[in-house]
Write a protein that holds these residues in place. Structure first.
Motif, short mmCIF file in Angstrom:
data_model
loop_
_atom_site.label_atom_id
_atom_site.label_comp_id
_atom_site.label_asym_id
_atom_site.label_seq_id
_atom_site.Cartn_x
_atom_site.Cartn_y
_atom_site.Cartn_z
N ARG A 192 0.73 -0.72 -0.13
CA ARG A 192 -0.27 -0.08 0.00
C ARG A 192 0.60 0.90 -0.06
NH1 ARG A 192 -2.22 3.51 3.60
NH2 ARG A 192 -1.25 1.20 5.41
N LYS A 193 1.78 0.96 0.72
CA LYS A 193 2.45 2.67 0.58
C LYS A 193 3.87 2.89 -0.77
CE LYS A 193 2.63 3.50 4.70
NZ LYS A 193 1.28 4.51 5.23
N ARG A 194 4.11 1.81 -1.11
CA ARG A 194 4.13 1.43 -2.05
C ARG A 194 3.63 2.11 -3.95
NH1 ARG A 194 6.41 -3.33 -3.92
NH2 ARG A 194 5.35 -4.64 -2.39
N LYS A 195 2.79 1.71 -3.59
CA LYS A 195 1.42 2.65 -4.35
C LYS A 195 1.42 4.34 -4.21
CE LYS A 195 -1.04 -1.65 -5.68
NZ LYS A 195 -2.57 -2.23 -4.67
N LYS A 196 1.21 4.25 -2.71
CA LYS A 196 1.54 5.41 -2.14
C LYS A 196 2.53 6.61 -3.46
CE LYS A 196 -2.49 6.02 1.55
NZ LYS A 196 -1.97 6.60 2.29
N LEU A 197 3.90 5.49 -3.27
CA LEU A 197 4.92 6.52 -3.78
C LEU A 197 4.70 7.05 -4.84
CD1 LEU A 197 8.26 4.28 -2.39
CD2 LEU A 197 7.77 5.84 -1.81
N ARG A 198 4.16 5.85 -5.61
CA ARG A 198 4.37 6.14 -7.65
C ARG A 198 2.89 7.67 -7.57
NH1 ARG A 198 4.70 3.68 -12.16
NH2 ARG A 198 5.55 1.67 -9.90
N ALA A 199 1.49 7.96 -6.91
CA ALA A 199 1.35 8.96 -6.87
C ALA A 199 2.33 9.86 -6.98
CB ALA A 199 0.42 8.71 -5.83
N LEU A 200 3.37 10.03 -5.40
CA LEU A 200 4.53 11.17 -4.97
C LEU A 200 5.23 11.59 -6.20
CD1 LEU A 200 5.26 12.72 -2.62
CD2 LEU A 200 6.74 10.81 -1.53
N LEU A 201 5.53 10.72 -6.86
CA LEU A 201 6.81 10.66 -7.74
C LEU A 201 5.23 11.83 -9.15
CD1 LEU A 201 8.74 7.82 -8.67
CD2 LEU A 201 9.30 10.59 -7.25
N GLU A 202 4.36 11.15 -8.74
CA GLU A 202 3.25 12.21 -10.02
C GLU A 202 3.45 13.74 -9.61
OE1 GLU A 202 -0.07 9.72 -10.93
OE2 GLU A 202 0.80 7.96 -11.65
N GLU A 203 3.05 13.42 -8.15
CA GLU A 203 2.39 15.03 -7.96
C GLU A 203 3.91 15.67 -8.01
OE1 GLU A 203 1.18 16.68 -3.80
OE2 GLU A 203 1.42 15.13 -3.96
N LEU A 204 4.92 15.45 -7.52
CA LEU A 204 6.40 16.22 -7.86
C LEU A 204 6.01 16.13 -9.26
CD1 LEU A 204 8.28 13.87 -5.18
CD2 LEU A 204 7.56 17.07 -5.05
N GLN A 205 5.89 15.90 -10.54
CA GLN A 205 6.24 16.06 -12.17
C GLN A 205 5.84 17.05 -12.35
OE1 GLN A 205 4.92 12.58 -13.19
NE2 GLN A 205 7.27 11.66 -14.04
N ARG A 206 4.29 17.85 -11.12
CA ARG A 206 3.53 18.92 -11.58
C ARG A 206 3.95 20.28 -10.59
NH1 ARG A 206 -0.49 14.36 -11.64
NH2 ARG A 206 -1.18 15.09 -9.47
N ASN A 207 3.95 19.38 -10.05
CA ASN A 207 4.91 20.69 -8.92
C ASN A 207 6.38 20.67 -8.31
OD1 ASN A 207 2.49 21.58 -8.34
ND2 ASN A 207 2.07 19.79 -7.82
N GLU A 208 6.39 21.76 -8.20
CA GLU A 208 8.77 21.29 -7.59
C GLU A 208 8.39 21.16 -6.29
OE1 GLU A 208 11.14 21.90 -9.43
OE2 GLU A 208 11.02 23.14 -11.30
N ALA A 209 7.64 21.28 -5.45
CA ALA A 209 7.53 20.94 -4.24
C ALA A 209 6.03 20.69 -3.75
CB ALA A 209 8.87 21.65 -3.35
#
Length: 226
Positions: A192-209
Motif C-alpha cells: 500500500r505504501k509503495r503504491k503511494k510512492l508512485r502517486a507522490l512521484l506523479e505529484e512531484l512531476q507537476r509541482n516543484e515541491a
C-alpha cells in the motif's frame, strides 16, 4: 505390543503420513521465507566523508537484484512545517552540459552491491533552494529526511528507503553538522505504501515541491513496525 501394532497398522500409517506432511510444510515455509529474504530489495542511504555539509550522500543497492534509481527526495522540517523536493538531479551541472549521459543526474540503474554518489549535502541544499526559489526551507531546517526511490524487477510497485539527519548548528559557528537519527536506512516495503510512492512521484512531476510530511503517507506508521 505386536498384536496392537497389527490391529492399528492403518492408524499408524495415517499418523506417519500426517507427520511427514507437516515436516514438508514446515520445510517449504522455511525455504519460502529464506527465498523472500534473499530476493528482498534493500536500499541504503549513507553519509560519507565527514558530518559537515561537504559530506557525501551515498545511495547503495544491497538487494540481490538490480534496481533503477528513480528519485531521491529531501524533506526539510522547520517550525513544524515540512517541504519535500527532488534532489536527484545535479542542477549545479546543468548550465555546463545538456547531455544526461555526462552525470547531470544520479537517476539510473544500480547493480547489486553498487552505489551512486548523489552529491554533497551542500549540493542537496543548493538544489532544493534552486527548485524552491527560496532559502527558508534549508536555512531554518532542523532535520532533513532523505527518501531514495527505485524500481526493481521483483516488485510490481516502487521500493524505497529513508534516513533522517538532525541539522546541528554549534553556537557561534556558521557550519552545520549532520547527525544521523537512524542507525541504518529504514525500508519501505508495504504494498500500500509503495503504491503511494508512485502517486507522490506523479505529484512531484507537476509541482516543484510538496508541502507536507510525505513520510506520513509513504513511510511506516509513527511508532509502528517498518
Amino acid at each position: 505390543m505386536w498384536e496392537w501394532l497389527k490391529d492399528n497398522v492403518t492408524l499408524l500409517q495415517v499418523l506417519v503420513s500426517l507427520t511427514s506432511a507437516l515436516v514438508w510444510i514446515a520445510y517449504l515455509q522455511m525455504f519460502a521465507a529464506s527465498f523472500r529474504r534473499q530476493t528482498r530489495s534493500s536500499l541504503l542511504i549513507t553519509l560519507a566523508g565527514g558530518r559537515g555539509p561537504t559530506g557525501r550522500c551515498i545511495v547503495s543497492n544491497m538487494g540481490s537484484e538490480p534496481a533503477y534509481l528513480m528519485d531521491v527526495l529531501a524533506e526539510f522540517e522547520a517550525d513544524g512545517n515540512q517541504t519535500a523536493v527532488s534532489v536527484v538531479d545535479r542542477l549545479e551541472l546543468w548550465d555546463k552540459s545538456s547531455d544526461v549521459t555526462t552525470g547531470v543526474s544520479a537517476v539510473g540503474p544500480l547493480t547489486s552491491g553498487s552505489y551512486v554518489d548523489i552529491g554533497s549535502f551542500d549540493n542537496l541544499f543548493a538544489r532544493a533552494r534552486k527548485r524552491l526559489g527560496t532559502t527558508d526551507a534549508t536555512e531554518k531546517a532542523e532535520t532533513i529526511k532523505l527518501i531514495a526511490i527505485a524500481a526493481t524487477s521483483q516488485a510490481r510497485d516502487l521500493v524505497a528507503a529513508y534516513r533522517s539527519f538532525e541539522l546541528y548548528r554549534p553556537e557561534g559557528s556558521d557550519t552545520v553538522q549532520l547527525l544521523p537519527v537512524e542507525v541504518e536506512s529504514k525500508q519501505i516495503r508495504s504494498r500500500r505504501k509503495r503504491k503511494k510512492l508512485r502517486a507522490l512521484l506523479e505529484e512531484l512531476q507537476r509541482n516543484e515541491a510538496v508541502e507536507r510530511d510525505v513520510l506520513r503517507d509513504v513511510g511506516p506508521p509513527r511508532g509502528g513496525p517498518i
